[in-house]
Enzyme design. Structure first.
Site, PDB file in Angstrom:
ATOM      1  N   THR A 178       0.816  -1.224   0.000  1.00 58.74           N
ATOM      2  CA  THR A 178       0.000   0.000   0.000  1.00 58.74           C
ATOM      3  C   THR A 178       0.842   1.263   0.000  1.00 58.74           C
ATOM      4  OG1 THR A 178      -0.113   0.074   2.425  1.00 58.74           O
ATOM      5  CG2 THR A 178      -1.817  -1.207   1.281  1.00 58.74           C
ATOM      6  N   CYS A 230       2.398   2.958   9.507  1.00 56.71           N
ATOM      7  CA  CYS A 230       1.461   3.078  10.622  1.00 56.71           C
ATOM      8  C   CYS A 230       2.180   2.965  11.960  1.00 56.71           C
ATOM      9  CB  CYS A 230       0.400   1.967  10.563  1.00 56.71           C
ATOM     10  SG  CYS A 230      -0.539   1.888   9.040  1.00 56.71           S
ATOM     11  N   CYS A 252      -2.421   0.714  15.122  1.00 54.18           N
ATOM     12  CA  CYS A 252      -3.335   1.058  14.043  1.00 54.18           C
ATOM     13  C   CYS A 252      -4.399  -0.034  13.848  1.00 54.18           C
ATOM     14  CB  CYS A 252      -2.575   1.274  12.746  1.00 54.18           C
ATOM     15  SG  CYS A 252      -3.619   1.881  11.397  1.00 54.18           S
ATOM     16  N   ARG A 273      -6.615  -2.904   8.481  1.00 53.79           N
ATOM     17  CA  ARG A 273      -6.564  -4.332   8.163  1.00 53.79           C
ATOM     18  C   ARG A 273      -5.129  -4.831   8.214  1.00 53.79           C
ATOM     19  NH1 ARG A 273      -8.829  -6.952   2.488  1.00 53.79           N
ATOM     20  NH2 ARG A 273      -8.273  -9.139   2.939  1.00 53.79           N
ATOM     21  N   ARG A 309       4.013   6.790   2.903  1.00 47.83           N
ATOM     22  CA  ARG A 309       3.219   7.942   3.316  1.00 47.83           C
ATOM     23  C   ARG A 309       2.467   7.604   4.603  1.00 47.83           C
ATOM     24  NH1 ARG A 309       0.590   5.466  -0.869  1.00 47.83           N
ATOM     25  NH2 ARG A 309      -1.628   4.946  -0.553  1.00 47.83           N
ATOM     26  N   CYS A 321      -0.271   6.956   7.440  1.00 49.80           N
ATOM     27  CA  CYS A 321      -1.635   6.436   7.479  1.00 49.80           C
ATOM     28  C   CYS A 321      -2.585   7.523   7.983  1.00 49.80           C
ATOM     29  CB  CYS A 321      -1.681   5.216   8.404  1.00 49.80           C
ATOM     30  SG  CYS A 321      -3.343   4.594   8.738  1.00 49.80           S
ATOM     31  N   CYS A 374      -4.284   6.262  11.743  1.00 51.94           N
ATOM     32  CA  CYS A 374      -3.557   6.330  13.028  1.00 51.94           C
ATOM     33  C   CYS A 374      -2.664   7.561  13.154  1.00 51.94           C
ATOM     34  CB  CYS A 374      -2.743   5.066  13.254  1.00 51.94           C
ATOM     35  SG  CYS A 374      -1.366   4.847  12.107  1.00 51.94           S
TER      36      CYS A 374
END
Length: 384
Positions: A48, A52, A56, A59, A81, A83, A86
């Site tokens: 992705t 995080c 967090c 999923r 990048r 999240c 969180c």
């Protein structure tokens, strides 16, 4: 010219850097969504491109797609990048509000015993993360903040006439020996002497005309505690009395206190004739933070300058620029503690409690002196 500090590495503050947990510990924390580990490490998901905090609620990713980082900056440098769920960069309630909550708790329970773990629970952070963020935000650790609040209450109790023992325990200090150690470091005199406005202390002073105008110098048996400049002797002595309202003030004569007379002569030679700055014994009195600032100023070579922000970085408090400026402004020992060598970031003079003309004159004098002649002279080891 900006000051070079590579020669003063031994004076820099050692930082306590917490190592990252083991990989298994990090995987376990992610699986448990352990909020107490937030800030200890960060993890990115390569499928992705997002990173995080351990807690967090997003999923869960496959174990093979996880990458671990010691800081949010490191994760972003690796092109992950933050999240939005969180907020691992500390935006929103995960940042300043939590630290303010901890500070308010300390203020409301200043006389109670507390641990870093308890405070971390309140902040919903790990102990190491809280310690690091609190120091970055406020310039001191949670414990030092509590001690400062206790010392403030202790001083106020003494001024209001409380007995020393009563003031000690009502302020939250657990023992008499503890507060005597704290008090000596922070206010430079015993608690009884402070309660009495310096009563019992003998402070010797004298005034002298210098190239910077009229100067007053005062000293205890520990060293110089006061160097101020002004327009008349009356105002200078008033300032001295404000600092030590009940101390025994004694006008120096060369017969009684030859050291003070010699020290004033040495400082005048430095100011007016370009002699090396005398390395005199100093009786500095301030908070732990102020003492750290003043001690570092003593290491700056004549002819060099630095900004308030650079000074904050070099004492290990990069975000405490205003506190650094305040410590410089509260310096009671002019020239000998060279706060005049600190400028604004744009190179302008900034402030100086004895006037910008004096600050400019000192800097001009130091720039004009040959650099190889700038060496402090040894101080006299005898007291007053």
């Amino acid at each position: 010219m900006k000051v070079s500090f590579h020669r003063c590495n031994q004076l820099q503050i050692e930082e306590h850097i917490m190592p990252m947990p083991s990989e298994q510990e990090m995987r376990d924390a992610i699986a448990a969504r352990d909020k107490s580990r937030d800030g200890d490490f960060f993890y990115g998901v390569i499928t992705t491109g997002v990173f995080c905090q351990p807690s967090c609620s997003a999923r869960r990713a496959k174990p093979g797609n996880l990458r671990f980082f010691s800081s949010s900056e490191a994760a972003m440098l690796a092109d992950f990048r933050p999240c939005k769920r969180c907020q691992p960069t500390g935006e929103g309630i995960s940042g300043v509000e939590r630290l303010v909550k901890v500070a308010r708790y300390i203020e409301e329970h200043v006389d109670e015993k507390m641990t870093l773990s308890n405070l971390a629970t309140i902040a919903e952070l790990s102990p190491s993360r809280l310690q690091r963020l609190f120091k970055d935000a406020f310039g001191v650790s949670p414990k030092a903040y509590q001690d400062a609040l206790r010392m403030r209450r202790f001083k106020q109790s003494l001024k209001e006439g409380s007995g020393v023992t009563d003031a000690i325990f009502s302020s939250g200090f657990g023992s008499i020996s503890r507060v005597y150690g704290e008090a000596t470091r922070n206010i430079g005199m015993s608690p009884k002497a402070y309660r009495a406005g310096g009563a019992g202390e003998i402070i010797t002073y004298a005034c002298r005309h210098t190239a910077l105008g009229l100067m007053a110098m005062a000293a205890t048996d520990k060293g110089v505690c006061f160097v101020q400049f002004g327009d008349d002797e009356e105002s200078l002595i008033t300032k001295l009395k404000e600092e030590f309202p009940r101390a025994g003030l004694s006008v120096s004569t060369a017969l009684k206190t030859p050291e003070l007379d010699a020290w004033m002569e040495a400082l005048e030679q430095h100011i007016g004739q370009g002699a090396p700055r005398p390395d005199l014994p100093l009786d500095m009195r301030g908070t732990a933070f102020q003492m750290k600032v003043w001690q570092f100023l003593l290491s700056i070579r004549e002819g060099d300058v630095l900004s308030y922000s650079e000074l904050a970085v070099h004492i290990g408090k990069p975000k405490a620029v205003r506190a650094v400026a305040s410590a410089c402004a509260k310096n009671r020992i002019g020239v000998l503690i060279p706060c005049h060598r600190v400028l604004r970031g744009d190179g302008s003079l900034g402030g100086y409690r004895w006037g910008l003309e004096r600050k400019r004159a000192l800097l001009d004098m130091e720039r004009e002196r040959p650099r190889d002649s700038v060496q402090p002279v040894p101080h006299s080891k005898s007291g007053l």
